[in-house]
Write an enzyme that holds these catalytic residues in place. Structure first.
Site, PDB file in Angstrom:
ATOM      1  N   TYR A 144      14.467 -16.765   5.325  1.00  0.00           N
ATOM      2  CA  TYR A 144      14.925 -18.100   4.628  1.00  0.00           C
ATOM      3  C   TYR A 144      15.750 -19.007   5.623  1.00  0.00           C
ATOM      4  O   TYR A 144      15.356 -20.369   5.469  1.00  0.00           O
ATOM      5  CB  TYR A 144      15.833 -17.615   3.681  1.00  0.00           C
ATOM      6  CG  TYR A 144      16.040 -18.582   2.486  1.00  0.00           C
ATOM      7  CD1 TYR A 144      15.095 -19.143   1.581  1.00  0.00           C
ATOM      8  CD2 TYR A 144      17.420 -19.303   2.304  1.00  0.00           C
ATOM      9  CE1 TYR A 144      15.419 -20.045   0.658  1.00  0.00           C
ATOM     10  CE2 TYR A 144      17.548 -20.316   1.532  1.00  0.00           C
ATOM     11  CZ  TYR A 144      16.668 -20.670   0.732  1.00  0.00           C
ATOM     12  OH  TYR A 144      16.733 -21.761  -0.171  1.00  0.00           O
ATOM     13  N   SER A 170      18.185 -26.298   2.200  1.00  0.00           N
ATOM     14  CA  SER A 170      19.329 -25.438   1.633  1.00  0.00           C
ATOM     15  C   SER A 170      20.603 -25.525   2.595  1.00  0.00           C
ATOM     16  O   SER A 170      20.480 -25.931   3.917  1.00  0.00           O
ATOM     17  CB  SER A 170      18.796 -24.150   1.677  1.00  0.00           C
ATOM     18  OG  SER A 170      19.777 -23.083   1.497  1.00  0.00           O
TER      19      SER A 170
END
Length: 254
Positions: A155, A142
């Protein structure tokens, strides 16, 4: 149908929906046999129904954080396709929480969900990739693996760890004909992402903000991420390894 991946055998974790399915579809369009895995068998069946129109496609359900499941899925994929030279790992999870609020069990859950599938998937695939003589591993990380984000402690940490693992594995495999790279998308309007937005107090405003946070003022598209996945899997990328490709509309350069 193209032919950049003609004759290749690709296993995709998280291949039943979202980015994983888009990549599997792009692989199939370029001539690869594909095998998808995920936890929801019904979604895998739907995916394979679609993928089979493009070429050879199969599936096996499993949890990519469990070693025995990954071993079983890998064995089924190799038997179905007659080999394995391409691995894509798109399994993962997210969590909203700051360093002040996150519970250790939530941090552990997200870390396991985002890190273990790549580790276990690569370990199980390694003998087959080496036997093939050349191959590729692509991890979906990401843009938040490249930069921090408020209230995304688990995350960001786990997606950064994916990039670190990609770089270390790339060196382990570099003289053995196998390349390892990471895709780092910005906000992409997958089914799951849109479901999350619907939980906001003002979903339309939340979606607008997510789109406009990129320098290119829109969300990323599944086909754009999938196109990069094809490049990493193709022989065109034979000299590309250990890279983390930001596909984020300029978010990380601001």
């Amino acid at each position: 149908m193209g032919g950049r991946l003609q004759g290749k055998c690709a296993l995709v974790y998280g291949g039943g929906t979202g980015i994983g399915l888009a990549c599997a579809e792009a692989y199939a369009r370029e001539g690869a046999a594909v095998f998808v895995s995920g936890r929801r068998e019904s979604r895998l069946q739907e995916a394979v129904s679609k993928l089979s129109r493009l070429g050879k496609a199969g599936y096996e359900p499993g949890d990519a954080t469990i070693e025995s499941d990954v071993a079983r899925v890998t064995a089924k994929a190799v038997a179905f396709m007659g080999g394995l030279d391409t691995l894509l790992v798109s399994s993962g999870d997210g969590h909203v929480g700051s360093i002040f609020a996150i519970k250790p069990e939530d941090f552990r859950r997200v870390s396991d969900a985002n890190i273990l599938p790549l580790l276990l998937g690569a370990q199980a695939a390694a003998p087959h990739l080496l036997k093939a003589g050349k191959g590729s591993i692509t991890a979906v990380s990401s843009m938040y693996g490249l930069v921090g984000q408020k209230e995304r402690i688990a995350y960001c940490t786990s997606k950064a760890a994916v990039i670190g693992m990609v770089r270390a594995m790339a060196l382990d495999f570099a003289d053995k004909g196998v390349r390892v790279n990471a895709l780092c998308p910005g906000y992409v309007e997958t089914e799951l992402a849109l479901q999350v937005v619907q939980q906001e107090a003002d979903p339309e405003e939340a979606l607008r903000r997510k789109r406009l946070m990129h320098a290119i003022p829109r969300a990323g598209r599944l086909e754009e991420v999938a196109s990069a996945a094809v490049y990493f899997a193709a022989d065109d990328a034979a000299f590309t390894t250990g890279q983390a490709l930001a596909m984020d509309g300029g978010y990380t350069i601001r």
